[in-house]
Design an enzyme around this catalytic site. Structure first.
Site, PDB file in Angstrom:
ATOM      1  N   LYS A 193       0.953  -1.181  -0.087  1.00 18.91           N
ATOM      2  CA  LYS A 193       0.028  -0.167  -0.306  1.00 18.91           C
ATOM      3  C   LYS A 193       0.794   1.324  -0.029  1.00 18.91           C
ATOM      4  CE  LYS A 193      -3.330  -2.945   0.125  1.00 18.91           C
ATOM      5  NZ  LYS A 193      -3.556  -3.344  -1.225  1.00 18.91           N
ATOM      6  N   GLU A 202      -2.794   7.578   7.725  1.00 19.99           N
ATOM      7  CA  GLU A 202      -3.779   8.531   7.015  1.00 19.99           C
ATOM      8  C   GLU A 202      -4.657   9.267   7.952  1.00 19.99           C
ATOM      9  OE1 GLU A 202      -4.085   5.446   2.922  1.00 19.99           O
ATOM     10  OE2 GLU A 202      -5.818   5.979   4.129  1.00 19.99           O
ATOM     11  N   HIS A 220     -16.074  -5.380   6.893  1.00 22.41           N
ATOM     12  CA  HIS A 220     -15.206  -5.576   5.577  1.00 22.41           C
ATOM     13  C   HIS A 220     -15.684  -6.875   4.677  1.00 22.41           C
ATOM     14  CE1 HIS A 220     -12.858  -2.370   7.591  1.00 22.41           C
ATOM     15  NE2 HIS A 220     -12.438  -3.268   8.505  1.00 22.41           N
ATOM     16  N   ARG A 247      -7.558  -8.089  -9.652  1.00 22.80           N
ATOM     17  CA  ARG A 247      -8.412  -9.610 -10.075  1.00 22.80           C
ATOM     18  C   ARG A 247      -9.795  -9.171 -10.432  1.00 22.80           C
ATOM     19  NH1 ARG A 247      -9.279  -8.635  -4.361  1.00 22.80           N
ATOM     20  NH2 ARG A 247     -11.182  -8.372  -3.690  1.00 22.80           N
TER      21      ARG A 247
HETATM   22  C1  MV4 Z   1      -9.856   4.224   5.528  1.00 24.59           C
HETATM   23  C2  MV4 Z   1     -11.246   4.833   6.269  1.00 24.59           C
HETATM   24  C3  MV4 Z   1     -11.214   6.149   6.780  1.00 24.59           C
HETATM   25  N1  MV4 Z   1     -10.180   6.882   6.315  1.00 24.59           N
HETATM   26  N2  MV4 Z   1      -9.036   5.233   5.534  1.00 24.59           N
HETATM   27  C4  MV4 Z   1     -11.329  -0.599   5.460  1.00 24.59           C
HETATM   28  C5  MV4 Z   1     -10.693  -1.262   4.546  1.00 24.59           C
HETATM   29  C6  MV4 Z   1      -9.506  -1.067   3.971  1.00 24.59           C
HETATM   30  N3  MV4 Z   1      -9.207  -1.288   2.641  1.00 24.59           N
HETATM   31  C7  MV4 Z   1      -9.426   0.493   3.937  1.00 24.59           C
HETATM   32  N4  MV4 Z   1     -10.635   0.810   4.878  1.00 24.59           N
HETATM   33  C8  MV4 Z   1     -11.098   1.897   5.139  1.00 24.59           C
HETATM   34  N5  MV4 Z   1      -9.697   3.021   5.188  1.00 24.59           N
HETATM   35  C9  MV4 Z   1      -9.221   6.374   5.889  1.00 24.59           C
HETATM   36  N6  MV4 Z   1      -8.132   7.111   5.641  1.00 24.59           N
HETATM   37  C10 MV4 Z   1     -12.388   3.825   6.417  1.00 24.59           C
HETATM   38  C11 MV4 Z   1     -12.160   2.372   5.827  1.00 24.59           C
HETATM   39  C12 MV4 Z   1     -13.386   1.596   6.134  1.00 24.59           C
HETATM   40  C13 MV4 Z   1     -13.963   0.952   5.092  1.00 24.59           C
HETATM   41  C14 MV4 Z   1     -13.643   1.139   3.834  1.00 24.59           C
HETATM   42  C15 MV4 Z   1     -14.223   0.565   2.614  1.00 24.59           C
HETATM   43  C16 MV4 Z   1     -15.365  -0.162   2.870  1.00 24.59           C
HETATM   44  C17 MV4 Z   1     -15.779  -0.412   3.958  1.00 24.59           C
HETATM   45  C18 MV4 Z   1     -15.157   0.354   5.168  1.00 24.59           C
HETATM   46  C19 MV4 Z   1     -15.594   0.115   6.482  1.00 24.59           C
HETATM   47  C20 MV4 Z   1     -14.905   0.542   7.285  1.00 24.59           C
HETATM   48  C21 MV4 Z   1     -13.821   1.139   7.375  1.00 24.59           C
END
Ligand code: MV4
Length: 505
Positions: free
Chosen positions: A116, A200, A235, A292
């Site tokens: 990442k 972040e 998730h 994918r």
């Molecule tokens: C975040 C976020 C808020 N702010 N990053 C969750 C999975 C991972 N791929 C990244 N995720 C998140 N990153 C920042 N800077 C909130 C999430 C997140 C989320 C993102 C996508 C779909 C569902 C989620 C559920 C909780 C938190």
């Protein structure tokens, strides 16, 4: 040209890939574990090879075993599906080394997006907006607290090797930062074997919107518009739809261009997905790229009217893209519900077991991507998702109506499923109004777990009983002796109504 594809996967996605292969006149090869002898993907394939015990670590994840079957079967290509080896750069590299076509991107693209910190740096360089945060590894405690102050709280600590939510920590105050970093590091090390973490700015109540992209071997890349994936629990996505209720034509154009730019910056080949977080002011940030085919790809297929697996195979054959960006037009609305063998009322614990009876929905605008059947025993070893219901209609309102009907028609006994829970989501006002973000499920959990006041099931029961009483009354009024020798239940889902013998009135 590819003549035979080994599908290095199981379940619904293996069947999905084989369907397109069959249409293209390509032979299919299944691999299966001891727990999957009776899986539909095994009987669907032209050939099937046992590759080991139930545990995926000893079967679906063993590169040597997959390569061995590819060679023994004379397969010229491997499709990895999703999960398992699909985003394993070493596997893609090994396929190339063995002279087998890997239906997916170059190993370098998988590597660049799998890390990442690297992918953030590549995106910044390409001019793709990312969430404000650190560009490099975290060093000392003092320096880190200084950097965090500049970013501004709340802060999200993430594992560089992560994705999908593992190794993430939310920090609201400076005094909690270092302990969160220490905890995230240790979780990252045990989950991914890499303790690198970064920071972040935390985006409050974001939407998860992703863009499907396709790239060929000649440098052409297009996008197939967006998917709204905010309905998720821990998730795990539950419902996806396209178009996103949040999207405007202007924003779609802009984000689509950015998605193509992101894919171009890693010379992307094949089908991929650019994930964005979108905040309440419609500001969007690159989150990660999935290199994918994704679980939710069918909703894009229904609305764009393109078979994404066929495109993957054409691309792997070296063909130029079959479509220009201007050919890509969304038509109507599609929703996908993921059907899982789990018990929502028991903290969503997986419910493995034998399917006694299953009736799958049919009719206009319905698609079922499944691999189970009457008498099939769902193994405990793998993902509890047993099928995907996809409803298409001319607009969102009709797609929701249709999905409710589709969920009503889907009958499955013997195991517990999340069908009732999915119905409740479609009943909730925030969902029907399209007003939801990634916190929807946790916010609405009490409502979603409470049974509907008068459930559809109850209405159905009452109708059956009423019809039965009417039938009995008709017999009674006729004043005759009636021989009933019918052992069929009035409704095959219940024993109610079974009769045998002579009824004297
Ligand atoms: C975040 C976020 C808020 N702010 N990053 C969750 C999975 C991972 N791929 C990244 N995720 C998140 N990153 C920042 N800077 C909130 C999430 C997140 C989320 C993102 C996508 C779909 C569902 C989620 C559920 C909780 C938190």
């Amino acid at each position: 040209m590819i003549k035979k594809i080994l599908v290095a996967n199981r379940g619904e996605i293996a069947v999905r890939v084989m369907r397109s292969s069959r249409e293209m006149g390509i032979k299919t090869v299944a691999v299966y574990s001891e727990a999957d002898r009776t899986s539909r993907h095994v009987s669907y394939a032209d050939e099937a090879y046992l590759i080991g015990p139930a545990s995926s670590n000893e079967s679906y994840l063993v590169i040597d075993k997959i390569i061995d079957v590819a060679k023994r079967s004379g397969s010229d290509a491997i499709h990895p599906g999703y999960g398992f080896l699909s985003e394993n750069a070493d596997f893609a590299e090994r396929c190339i080394k063995e002279g087998i076509i890997f239906i997916g991107p170059e190993p370098e693209s998988i590597r660049a997006m799998g890390d990442k910190i690297t992918s953030r740096q590549r995106m910044i360089k390409a001019g793709v907006p990312v969430v404000p945060g650190t560009a490099e590894k975290i060093s000392t405690e003092k320096k880190t607290i200084d950097v965090a102050k500049k970013i501004g709280y709340p802060i999200m600590v993430k594992a560089s090797a992560g994705g999908g939510g593992k190794g993430m920590r939310l920090v609201r105050k400076a005094e909690n930062l270092w302990e969160a970093i220490v905890a995230a590091r240790s979780e990252a090390l045990s989950s991914f074997g890499d303790e690198t973490v970064y920071m972040e700015k935390y985006i409050e109540s974001p939407h998860h919107i992703e863009f499907q992209v396709l790239g060929d071997q000649h440098g052409n890349i297009i996008h197939l518009c967006e998917r709204e994936c905010s309905i998720q629990r821990r998730h795990q996505k539950l419902i996806e739809e396209t178009p996103s209720p949040l999207m405007t034509e202007k924003l779609r154009k802009e984000m689509g261009k950015v998605a193509v730019k992101a894919a171009k910056s890693v010379n992307y080949i094949g089908a991929g997905t650019i994930e964005f977080l979108v905040d309440n002011n419609l500001k969007y940030y690159f989150l990660e790229m999935n290199t994918r085919l994704q679980v939710e790809h069918p909703i894009t297929e229904q609305v764009i009217r393109i078979d994404i697996v066929k495109e993957q195979i054409d691309i792997a054959n070296g063909k130029k893209l079959n479509y220009k960006q201007t050919d890509i037009i969304q038509r109507g609305h599609a929703i996908e519900c993921r059907i899982c063998a789990e018990d929502p009322l028991n903290n969503f614990t997986p419910s493995a077991g034998v399917i006694k009876h299953i009736t799958e929905p049919l009719g206009l605008g319905v698609r079922v991507d499944s691999y189970v059947y009457d008498g099939y025993e769902i193994p405990i070893y793998y993902d509890p998702m047993i099928s995907k219901l996809i409803a298409w209609a001319t607009d969102r309102k009709y797609a929701i109506e249709r999905m409710k009907r589709v969920l009503y028609e889907y009958k499955i006994t013997g195991i517990k499923t999340n069908i009732g829970f999915l119905r409740r989501i479609l009943d909730s006002q925030d969902f029907t109004e399209g007003k939801y973000d990634t916190h929807f499920i946790e916010k609405e959990l009490d409502f979603l777990l409470k049974p509907a006041k008068v459930s559809k099931k109850m209405t159905e029961d009452v109708a059956i009983i009423a019809a039965y009483i009417d039938y009995m009354l008709t017999i009674e009024e006729s004043g005759q002796t009636v021989t009933i020798n019918d052992n069929r239940a009035i409704n095959k889902w219940k024993d109610f109504g079974k009769q045998k013998g002579v009824l004297r009135i």
